[in-house]
Design a protein around this motif. Structure first.
Motif, short mmCIF file in Angstrom:
data_model
loop_
_atom_site.label_atom_id
_atom_site.label_comp_id
_atom_site.label_asym_id
_atom_site.label_seq_id
_atom_site.Cartn_x
_atom_site.Cartn_y
_atom_site.Cartn_z
N ASP A 1 0.84 -1.20 0.00
CA ASP A 1 0.00 0.00 0.00
C ASP A 1 0.87 1.25 0.00
O ASP A 1 0.61 2.22 -0.73
N THR A 2 1.92 1.23 0.85
CA THR A 2 2.82 2.38 0.93
C THR A 2 3.59 2.55 -0.37
O THR A 2 3.77 3.67 -0.87
N PHE A 3 4.08 1.44 -0.93
CA PHE A 3 4.85 1.51 -2.17
C PHE A 3 4.03 2.13 -3.31
O PHE A 3 4.47 3.08 -3.96
N TYR A 4 2.82 1.63 -3.52
CA TYR A 4 2.01 2.14 -4.62
C TYR A 4 1.53 3.56 -4.36
O TYR A 4 1.37 4.35 -5.29
N HIS B 1 4.74 5.86 -5.00
CA HIS B 1 5.34 5.86 -6.34
C HIS B 1 4.31 5.89 -7.46
O HIS B 1 4.65 5.59 -8.61
N ARG B 2 3.08 6.25 -7.13
CA ARG B 2 2.02 6.13 -8.14
C ARG B 2 2.32 6.93 -9.40
O ARG B 2 1.94 6.52 -10.50
N SER B 3 3.00 8.07 -9.27
CA SER B 3 3.26 8.90 -10.45
C SER B 3 4.53 8.49 -11.19
O SER B 3 4.75 8.93 -12.32
N SER B 4 5.37 7.65 -10.57
CA SER B 4 6.63 7.28 -11.21
C SER B 4 6.65 5.84 -11.72
O SER B 4 7.62 5.43 -12.36
N LEU B 5 5.60 5.08 -11.46
CA LEU B 5 5.57 3.70 -11.93
C LEU B 5 5.28 3.65 -13.43
O LEU B 5 4.46 4.42 -13.93
N PRO B 6 5.94 2.76 -14.15
CA PRO B 6 5.67 2.64 -15.58
C PRO B 6 4.24 2.15 -15.83
O PRO B 6 3.70 1.37 -15.05
N THR B 7 3.66 2.59 -16.92
CA THR B 7 2.29 2.21 -17.27
C THR B 7 2.22 1.40 -18.56
O THR B 7 1.17 0.87 -18.88
N LYS B 8 3.32 1.33 -19.30
CA LYS B 8 3.32 0.55 -20.53
C LYS B 8 3.45 -0.94 -20.20
O LYS B 8 3.97 -1.30 -19.15
N ASN C 1 -8.27 0.05 -7.16
CA ASN C 1 -9.29 1.07 -7.41
C ASN C 1 -8.79 2.10 -8.43
O ASN C 1 -9.55 2.57 -9.29
N ARG C 2 -7.50 2.45 -8.33
CA ARG C 2 -6.96 3.41 -9.30
C ARG C 2 -6.90 2.80 -10.70
O ARG C 2 -7.09 3.51 -11.70
N THR C 3 -6.67 1.50 -10.78
CA THR C 3 -6.64 0.84 -12.08
C THR C 3 -8.03 0.83 -12.71
O THR C 3 -8.20 1.11 -13.90
N THR C 4 -9.04 0.51 -11.92
CA THR C 4 -10.40 0.45 -12.46
C THR C 4 -10.90 1.82 -12.91
O THR C 4 -11.75 1.90 -13.78
N SER C 5 -10.34 2.88 -12.33
CA SER C 5 -10.80 4.23 -12.70
C SER C 5 -10.09 4.79 -13.92
O SER C 5 -10.43 5.87 -14.39
N LYS C 6 -9.11 4.06 -14.45
CA LYS C 6 -8.40 4.55 -15.62
C LYS C 6 -9.32 4.62 -16.83
O LYS C 6 -10.24 3.81 -16.97
N LYS C 7 -9.05 5.56 -17.68
CA LYS C 7 -9.89 5.79 -18.85
C LYS C 7 -9.99 4.53 -19.69
O LYS C 7 -8.99 3.93 -20.08
#
Length: 522
Positions: A318-321, A324-331, A381-387
């Motif tokens: 929970d702390t890690f994500y 680092h939510r803005s710096s984690l790769p999304t590809k 929850n953040r993944t499900t809310s992605k466009k």
């Protein structure tokens, strides 16, 4: 705040130096730019060095400590200012330290070292809505589930002190009394209660065999949490997992009485002062936001043996994500592309330990039905809310691989599915200790007998001394030969094995990893 002849704090980016004459057992608050962010006790949280009492800045604050800050030390109870100082963190003269969330709400460190949005920052409408839920939960527990339920821990403490919620808390604590002695019966009852709360529309997750957490989505969009603790007696000792166990008479708890909280009469233990003294010590009437439970070793071992702990490692992730939510790769990862290129399929794929869902989304975009499984609800929850995520063939589930019951239930369901599934676990195996890895292979053995494959990518022992982009505790660097032997011992057969560098590079890091593909099909 009352200012007296305050002294100077010694401040660096790493540490805060406090006056030597502080009272060892007194609680002091640290304010940054007028916001109370941390409380400490010298005897527990500092060491003497260089003419000061020195404490390291808590890890939870690190990412906020950039810019100029006016630092104030004050007595928590009297609010008397005892020392002040100014420091520019990270040399960022053009910035100001601001410990708030994205909406500007102040944050404070809780007793677990995690930054929270305290209840004291909420408006009356939000508190009224929260209390409506609390009253309904207590009514369901008492009347529909048939267990005596009451406000407990910090919620009871605030109610008895001044009829309010404790300002530095961000959740509400409830407890109910089980009539059972044997832990297995207590656990069975707890699962019955969990089902009852879920059936009435609440989002419930389990922390152990005797503790559940109810998640409340309020109308302003905020998420609040209610911990529901099981309590019971064994040989005269009253246990309330996860932290307390002491001798107290039944008539100190039952029959329940009431106390006032935010203008409402709520159920409470018969002798609530005796319970609070047993829980927090004789000084429970004095506010202490720095309080930490000191769970005796015998109690931790006994409760762990009886009820287990289904939150193992979750706080770390929970702390890690969150950090680092803005710096984690999304590809999508190279491993996901490799799996699709070398093992094309159109049947469902189960993304185990899905994390921020970057491979989940990519597989779904390529036309596969995906079930993403993780136990960090926030990142899911953040993944499900992605466009576009809701339009893709994706389902999300919360599961913990340390919970054998959940693993067996999932394996049974997958084994009975009409269509075989693939199990996909990238960087999952080395994030689990031995019991979790054992359950993962148990899941594969159950799920893949009728077809499908297990895809794994994990760090090897050769990666242990290499540089890593993210510093994380708990990594298990695994011997591929041992992993293969464990798979084969459970009836699996290795179809493909690759290992080395160049398979999973990220920025400057090029880890040593192993890729395995296994099947259990005859």
């Amino acid at each position: 705040m009352t200012a007296v002849g305050s002294s100077a704090l010694k401040l660096t980016d790493q540490r805060i130096g406090l006056p030597l004459d502080l009272e060892p057992e007194t609680t002091y608050d640290v304010l940054l730019n007028d916001l109370h962010v941390w409380s400490l006790q010298p005897a527990r949280d500092t060491q003497q060095s260089g003419g000061h009492l020195v404490a390291a800045w808590p890890k939870g604050l690190h990412r906020y400590l950039v810019g100029r800050a006016e630092v104030v030390l004050r007595d928590h109870v009297s609010e008397t200012v005892l020392a002040t100082g100014v420091h520019v963190f990270a040399g960022a003269e053009d910035k100001v330290v601001n410990v708030t969330d994205k909406d500007g709400h102040p944050l404070i460190l809780d007793k677990y070292g995690k930054l929270i949005r305290p209840l004291s920052s909420e408006g009356q409408d939000t508190l009224d809505e929260l209390m409506d839920h609390i009253e309904r939960l207590l009514q369901v527990l008492n009347d529909e589930c048939g267990v005596p339920a009451y406000i407990s821990y910090g919620t009871l403490l605030g109610a008895v002190r001044n009829g309010r919620l404790i300002g530095h808390d961000n959740d509400v604590d409830l407890a109910y009394v089980s009539s059972y002695d044997y832990p297995v019966d207590v656990i069975r009852e707890a699962y019955r209660i969990e089902r009852a709360l879920s059936e009435r529309g609440w989002s419930v997750r389990r922390g152990s065999g005797a503790r559940i957490n109810v998640r409340l989505r309020l109308s302003d969009g905020t998420m609040r949490y209610v911990d529901v603790f099981t309590s019971h007696w064994v040989e005269g000792v009253y246990y309330m997992p996860q932290d307390t166990g002491f001798r107290i008479d039944r008539d100190a708890i039952l029959p329940l009485t009431t106390v006032e909280l935010l203008g409402r009469q709520l159920p409470a233990p018969a002798d609530y002062e005796a319970l609070l003294a047993a829980t927090y010590g004789e000084g429970w009437r004095t506010p202490d936001p720095s309080f930490k439970y000191q769970t005796p070793r015998w109690l931790a071992r006994r409760i762990g043996g009886w009820f287990g702990g289904l939150r193992t490692g979750r706080k770390q992730w929970d702390t890690f994500y969150g950090s680092h939510r803005s710096s984690l790769p999304t590809k999508p990862t190279r491993f996901a592309k490799w799996v699709r290129r070398n093992y094309p399929a159109d049947h469902p794929i189960i993304d185990l330990g899905a994390g921020n869902g970057r491979d989940t989304l990519w597989f779904a975009e390529k036309g596969r039905s995906v079930t993403a499984i993780d136990y960090c609800i926030g990142v899911m929850n953040r993944t499900t809310s992605k466009k576009g995520a809701r339009e893709l063939p994706i389902s999300f589930e919360v599961a913990n691989f340390y919970d054998t019951r959940q693993v067996l239930a999932l394996g049974t369901r997958l084994a009975r599915a009409e269509t075989p599934v693939d199990l996909y676990g990238r960087f999952l195996l080395h994030s689990l200790t031995a019991p979790g890895r054992e359950n993962l292979l148990r899941l594969a053995s159950m799920s893949l007998r009728s077809g499908g494959r297990l895809f794994l990518e994990f760090r090897t022992t050769a990666d242990a001394d290499l540089p890593h982009h993210f510093t994380q505790g708990g990594r298990q660097f695994l011997d591929p030969d041992e992993v293969v032997a464990q798979i084969e011992a459970r009836g699996g057969r290795i179809l493909d094995r690759q290992e080395g560098q160049g398979l999973a590079p990220f920025d400057e890091e090029d880890p040593q990893v192993c890729r395995l593909v296994a099947t259990w099909q005859r």
